[in-house]
Each structure stands twice: as C-alpha cells, then as structure tokens.
Design an enzyme around this catalytic site. Structure first.
Site, PDB file in Angstrom:
ATOM      1  N   ILE A 120       7.010 -38.740   5.592  1.00  0.00           N
ATOM      2  CA  ILE A 120       7.505 -37.374   5.735  1.00  0.00           C
ATOM      3  C   ILE A 120       8.343 -37.247   7.005  1.00  0.00           C
ATOM      4  O   ILE A 120       8.185 -38.012   7.963  1.00  0.00           O
ATOM      5  CB  ILE A 120       6.359 -36.328   5.737  1.00  0.00           C
ATOM      6  CG1 ILE A 120       5.400 -36.551   6.905  1.00  0.00           C
ATOM      7  CG2 ILE A 120       5.660 -36.293   4.392  1.00  0.00           C
ATOM      8  CD1 ILE A 120       4.366 -35.441   7.077  1.00  0.00           C
ATOM      9  N   PHE A 144      -2.490 -33.797  11.595  1.00  0.00           N
ATOM     10  CA  PHE A 144      -2.844 -35.205  11.652  1.00  0.00           C
ATOM     11  C   PHE A 144      -3.382 -35.559  13.027  1.00  0.00           C
ATOM     12  O   PHE A 144      -2.811 -35.149  14.037  1.00  0.00           O
ATOM     13  CB  PHE A 144      -1.616 -36.110  11.433  1.00  0.00           C
ATOM     14  CG  PHE A 144      -1.019 -36.042  10.076  1.00  0.00           C
ATOM     15  CD1 PHE A 144      -1.511 -36.828   9.039  1.00  0.00           C
ATOM     16  CD2 PHE A 144       0.068 -35.221   9.809  1.00  0.00           C
ATOM     17  CE1 PHE A 144      -0.940 -36.780   7.782  1.00  0.00           C
ATOM     18  CE2 PHE A 144       0.651 -35.162   8.552  1.00  0.00           C
ATOM     19  CZ  PHE A 144       0.143 -35.946   7.540  1.00  0.00           C
ATOM     20  N   TYR A 149      -4.985 -42.664  10.831  1.00  0.00           N
ATOM     21  CA  TYR A 149      -4.696 -41.229  10.769  1.00  0.00           C
ATOM     22  C   TYR A 149      -5.779 -40.500   9.988  1.00  0.00           C
ATOM     23  O   TYR A 149      -6.495 -41.082   9.181  1.00  0.00           O
ATOM     24  CB  TYR A 149      -3.325 -40.971  10.144  1.00  0.00           C
ATOM     25  CG  TYR A 149      -3.253 -41.391   8.691  1.00  0.00           C
ATOM     26  CD1 TYR A 149      -3.519 -40.489   7.667  1.00  0.00           C
ATOM     27  CD2 TYR A 149      -2.944 -42.697   8.348  1.00  0.00           C
ATOM     28  CE1 TYR A 149      -3.480 -40.888   6.339  1.00  0.00           C
ATOM     29  CE2 TYR A 149      -2.902 -43.100   7.023  1.00  0.00           C
ATOM     30  CZ  TYR A 149      -3.166 -42.187   6.029  1.00  0.00           C
ATOM     31  OH  TYR A 149      -3.138 -42.573   4.715  1.00  0.00           O
ATOM     32  N   PHE A 170      -7.081 -34.190   3.330  1.00  0.00           N
ATOM     33  CA  PHE A 170      -6.282 -34.598   2.174  1.00  0.00           C
ATOM     34  C   PHE A 170      -6.038 -36.106   2.157  1.00  0.00           C
ATOM     35  O   PHE A 170      -5.742 -36.673   1.117  1.00  0.00           O
ATOM     36  CB  PHE A 170      -4.960 -33.817   2.077  1.00  0.00           C
ATOM     37  CG  PHE A 170      -4.053 -33.976   3.261  1.00  0.00           C
ATOM     38  CD1 PHE A 170      -3.217 -35.065   3.382  1.00  0.00           C
ATOM     39  CD2 PHE A 170      -4.030 -33.002   4.248  1.00  0.00           C
ATOM     40  CE1 PHE A 170      -2.377 -35.196   4.471  1.00  0.00           C
ATOM     41  CE2 PHE A 170      -3.189 -33.123   5.335  1.00  0.00           C
ATOM     42  CZ  PHE A 170      -2.370 -34.227   5.452  1.00  0.00           C
ATOM     43  N   ASP A 171      -6.170 -36.774   3.298  1.00  0.00           N
ATOM     44  CA  ASP A 171      -6.030 -38.224   3.341  1.00  0.00           C
ATOM     45  C   ASP A 171      -6.507 -38.707   4.704  1.00  0.00           C
ATOM     46  O   ASP A 171      -6.310 -38.025   5.709  1.00  0.00           O
ATOM     47  CB  ASP A 171      -4.577 -38.637   3.120  1.00  0.00           C
ATOM     48  CG  ASP A 171      -4.408 -40.122   2.825  1.00  0.00           C
ATOM     49  OD1 ASP A 171      -5.413 -40.814   2.552  1.00  0.00           O
ATOM     50  OD2 ASP A 171      -3.258 -40.597   2.872  1.00  0.00           O
ATOM     51  N   TYR A 231       5.866 -31.437   3.214  1.00  0.00           N
ATOM     52  CA  TYR A 231       6.223 -31.492   1.796  1.00  0.00           C
ATOM     53  C   TYR A 231       6.916 -30.225   1.306  1.00  0.00           C
ATOM     54  O   TYR A 231       7.193 -30.102   0.111  1.00  0.00           O
ATOM     55  CB  TYR A 231       4.978 -31.785   0.946  1.00  0.00           C
ATOM     56  CG  TYR A 231       4.432 -33.158   1.215  1.00  0.00           C
ATOM     57  CD1 TYR A 231       5.106 -34.284   0.756  1.00  0.00           C
ATOM     58  CD2 TYR A 231       3.272 -33.342   1.946  1.00  0.00           C
ATOM     59  CE1 TYR A 231       4.629 -35.561   1.017  1.00  0.00           C
ATOM     60  CE2 TYR A 231       2.782 -34.608   2.221  1.00  0.00           C
ATOM     61  CZ  TYR A 231       3.470 -35.711   1.756  1.00  0.00           C
ATOM     62  OH  TYR A 231       2.995 -36.968   2.020  1.00  0.00           O
TER      63      TYR A 231
END
Length: 143
Positions: free
Chosen positions: A92, A134, A64, A74-75, A118
């Site tokens: 999530i 994503f 991902y 962010f990731d 979130y």
C-alpha cells in the site's frame, strides 16, 4: 440496488468518515506523533541500529501487526510468529512512503488514512474507507 440500501450506505459512509476524521485529529495531537503532508501519522516506538534506509525498489523483511481503529486485527506476522518479506513497491502507498524513512531495527506505529491504504474498496477483513494501524518493525533490507 434499492433506494433504502443506497441511503443506508451513504449514512454509514458519512458516519465512518466522521469517525476517521475525529480519530486522526485526536491522534495527531499526541506529542510523539509525526504527521506527514499526505496525512500518514507515525510514532517511533524503538529506534533501530541500521544506517541505510530501503528504497521502494527493495525487498524488506518486517514484523507487523495491523488493526482497525476499533482494535480488530486484520493481519499480523507477529501473531503468526513469522516475519514477512515483501517487495516494497507492491505494498500500500503508506508503506511505500514510510518504510523508506526507517532503518533496520526501527519499530514504528503507523496510522494510515484511507487514501493511503485501500481507499474506498474493501480488502479482505478491511472495510472500505478504513484507517489502518500498524505496529511495524523493519528487520532487514534486501535488493
């Protein structure tokens, strides 16, 4: 907290809400985008080869790349060049809703409204009330 700070936070929250609504509305107009009842939007980038979809009780191995609407990462397991394995029901809400629609080999682009991510809490590099984007590839399903 001072009255000025509270007013600033309210103004910032209102601005982010307006940006989010505009972004989601514009993305939903794309011909290739599917919008679920809960507001999650997805687009199939590559169709997989699998025959079985995971349940929320399963482990999934994925690749991902997660960004905010401004493009900030962010990731990313892709950037780390290493797949990630998660128990789906620990993730999530958006992933719990969408990944069970996928089969191994599927690569989808998810646009996640804050309520399915979130919400109003900040999480690491993710500001509160952020839309999450994503590119998600389901590699394998495990029990």
């Amino acid at each position: 907290m001072s009255e000025k700070m509270e007013a600033f936070k309210r103004k910032l929250a209102a601005k982010r809400k307006a940006q989010n609504e505009a972004f989601l509305a514009e993305n939903a107009q794309k011909e290739t985008v599917t919008v679920l009842d809960n507001g999650i939007q997805y687009e199939v980038l590559e169709e997989g080869f699998g025959k079985v979809s995971p349940s929320v009780k399963d482990w999934v191995t994925v690749h991902y790349h997660g960004t905010l609407i401004d493009g900030k990462v962010f990731d990313s397991s892709v950037d780390r060049k290493k797949t990630a394995t998660f128990k789906l029901n620990n993730l999530i809400q958006a992933w719990q809703e969408v990944v069970p629609l996928m089969v191994a080999g599927d690569k989808w682009r998810l646009v996640v409204p804050p309520s399915m991510g979130y919400g109003d809490r900040q999480e690491g590099k993710i500001p509160s009330n952020s839309i999450l984007i994503f590119e998600l590839e389901l590699i394998a399903i495990g029990k």
